[in-house]
Design an enzyme around this catalytic site. Structure first.
Site, PDB file in Angstrom:
ATOM      1  N   ASN A 239      -1.961   7.068  -2.441  1.00 46.63           N
ATOM      2  CA  ASN A 239      -3.180   6.807  -1.686  1.00 46.63           C
ATOM      3  C   ASN A 239      -3.935   5.608  -2.257  1.00 46.63           C
ATOM      4  O   ASN A 239      -5.162   5.644  -2.437  1.00 46.63           O
ATOM      5  CB  ASN A 239      -4.090   8.041  -1.683  1.00 46.63           C
ATOM      6  CG  ASN A 239      -5.215   7.921  -0.669  1.00 46.63           C
ATOM      7  OD1 ASN A 239      -5.056   7.288   0.375  1.00 46.63           O
ATOM      8  ND2 ASN A 239      -6.355   8.521  -0.974  1.00 46.63           N
ATOM      9  N   ASN A 240      -3.199   4.545  -2.524  1.00 47.81           N
ATOM     10  CA  ASN A 240      -3.806   3.371  -3.133  1.00 47.81           C
ATOM     11  C   ASN A 240      -2.892   2.176  -2.941  1.00 47.81           C
ATOM     12  O   ASN A 240      -1.688   2.337  -2.676  1.00 47.81           O
ATOM     13  CB  ASN A 240      -4.047   3.603  -4.625  1.00 47.81           C
ATOM     14  CG  ASN A 240      -5.074   2.653  -5.203  1.00 47.81           C
ATOM     15  OD1 ASN A 240      -5.593   1.777  -4.503  1.00 47.81           O
ATOM     16  ND2 ASN A 240      -5.367   2.810  -6.479  1.00 47.81           N
TER      17      ASN A 240
ATOM     18  N   HIS B 221       0.864  -1.179   0.000  1.00 44.18           N
ATOM     19  CA  HIS B 221       0.000   0.000   0.000  1.00 44.18           C
ATOM     20  C   HIS B 221       0.903   1.233   0.000  1.00 44.18           C
ATOM     21  O   HIS B 221       1.712   1.435   0.908  1.00 44.18           O
ATOM     22  CB  HIS B 221      -0.917   0.020   1.220  1.00 44.18           C
ATOM     23  CG  HIS B 221      -1.845   1.207   1.231  1.00 44.18           C
ATOM     24  ND1 HIS B 221      -3.103   1.173   0.671  1.00 44.18           N
ATOM     25  CD2 HIS B 221      -1.678   2.462   1.733  1.00 44.18           C
ATOM     26  CE1 HIS B 221      -3.681   2.360   0.817  1.00 44.18           C
ATOM     27  NE2 HIS B 221      -2.842   3.151   1.462  1.00 44.18           N
ATOM     28  N   CYS B 222       0.752   2.057  -1.016  1.00 41.60           N
ATOM     29  CA  CYS B 222       1.608   3.243  -1.172  1.00 41.60           C
ATOM     30  C   CYS B 222       0.839   4.489  -0.751  1.00 41.60           C
ATOM     31  O   CYS B 222      -0.146   4.856  -1.401  1.00 41.60           O
ATOM     32  CB  CYS B 222       2.070   3.366  -2.623  1.00 41.60           C
ATOM     33  SG  CYS B 222       3.132   4.803  -2.921  1.00 41.60           S
ATOM     34  N   PRO B 223       1.263   5.169   0.323  1.00 42.58           N
ATOM     35  CA  PRO B 223       0.548   6.386   0.741  1.00 42.58           C
ATOM     36  C   PRO B 223       0.741   7.541  -0.231  1.00 42.58           C
ATOM     37  O   PRO B 223      -0.076   8.468  -0.254  1.00 42.58           O
ATOM     38  CB  PRO B 223       1.168   6.705   2.107  1.00 42.58           C
ATOM     39  CG  PRO B 223       2.519   6.084   2.067  1.00 42.58           C
ATOM     40  CD  PRO B 223       2.384   4.858   1.227  1.00 42.58           C
TER      41      PRO B 223
END
Length: 226
Positions: free
Chosen positions: A124-125, A119-121
């Site tokens: 945001n996905n 999950h890559c902040p």
């Protein structure tokens, strides 16, 4: 399935993505205004350099937006499992839903994602099966745009500004009297300029941060030449 819009309600992700967009917008406005357009008007660069920068910037923000809203591979609530593939599915112990193997549950998104990588902040996905290629495109164009910006900054401070300062406080008569001298004076190759900046003529050492810079002896005929 990969064309569905996927929106994650996460304030931390919104802040990270907002910061990325702010940096992109700042560079897209600041770099052309300070470096590209002035040096284009002075004849130092061509219009191709400006177009290449805007193309890189456009592809970078496009890949960012697409990676952030693309469905990473979210599993439906009641998936239809083919009989021949039932052995390749398993039960998630967090959401109690059937999922294919190699799928993982994202606690931030609240659902399972096929072939989830992480999950890559910053987008945001999640990065999963359906948007992994978009995430790789984002990394590629971000690297290209960052490298291009660093090259422009380096040329601006170590080449264009000294070139501009050379013509400050110079009258037309002085320019005409020095024209023959400038023509006869050998021009410094770009390798020599970089060697003086990095302190070595070994080009491979230019990329090594774990060393000490030593002043490079400049040939006499290049000593006073910018």
């Amino acid at each position: 399935m990969g064309r569905r819009i996927h929106f994650v309600v996460d304030p931390q992700g919104w802040c990270c993505m907002g910061l990325i967009i702010f940096v992109w917008l700042y560079n897209t406005i600041f770099i052309p205004k300070v470096i590209l357009f002035p040096h284009y008007e002075e004849g130092h660069i061509s219009v191709v350099a400006i177009l290449c920068y805007y193309f890189c910037s456009l592809f970078c923000i496009a890949s960012l937006l697409r990676a952030s809203v693309a469905d990473p591979g979210k599993l439906p609530e009641n998936p239809k499992i083919p009989v021949t593939e039932q052995e390749y599915w398993e039960l998630c112990n967090k959401c109690n839903m059937m999922r294919p193997k190699r799928s993982h549950h994202c606690s931030r998104c609240g659902h399972c994602v096929r072939r989830m990588d992480h999950h890559c902040p910053w987008i945001n996905n999640c990065v999963g099966e359906d948007n992994h290629w978009l995430f790789l495109q984002l990394c590629f164009y971000t690297q290209i745009l960052s490298s291009y910006t660093l090259i422009l900054d380096f040329c601006h401070y170590y080449y264009f500004l000294p070139l501009k300062k050379e013509n400050w406080d110079t009258t037309s008569i002085e320019k005409m009297s020095n024209c023959c001298e400038d023509i006869s004076r050998p021009r410094k190759p770009w390798q020599q300029t970089f060697s003086e900046v990095f302190g070595t003529r070994w080009k491979i050492l230019w990329f090594i941060p774990f060393r000490q810079r030593q002043p490079l002896r400049v040939p006499y005929h290049f000593a006073n030449h910018v």
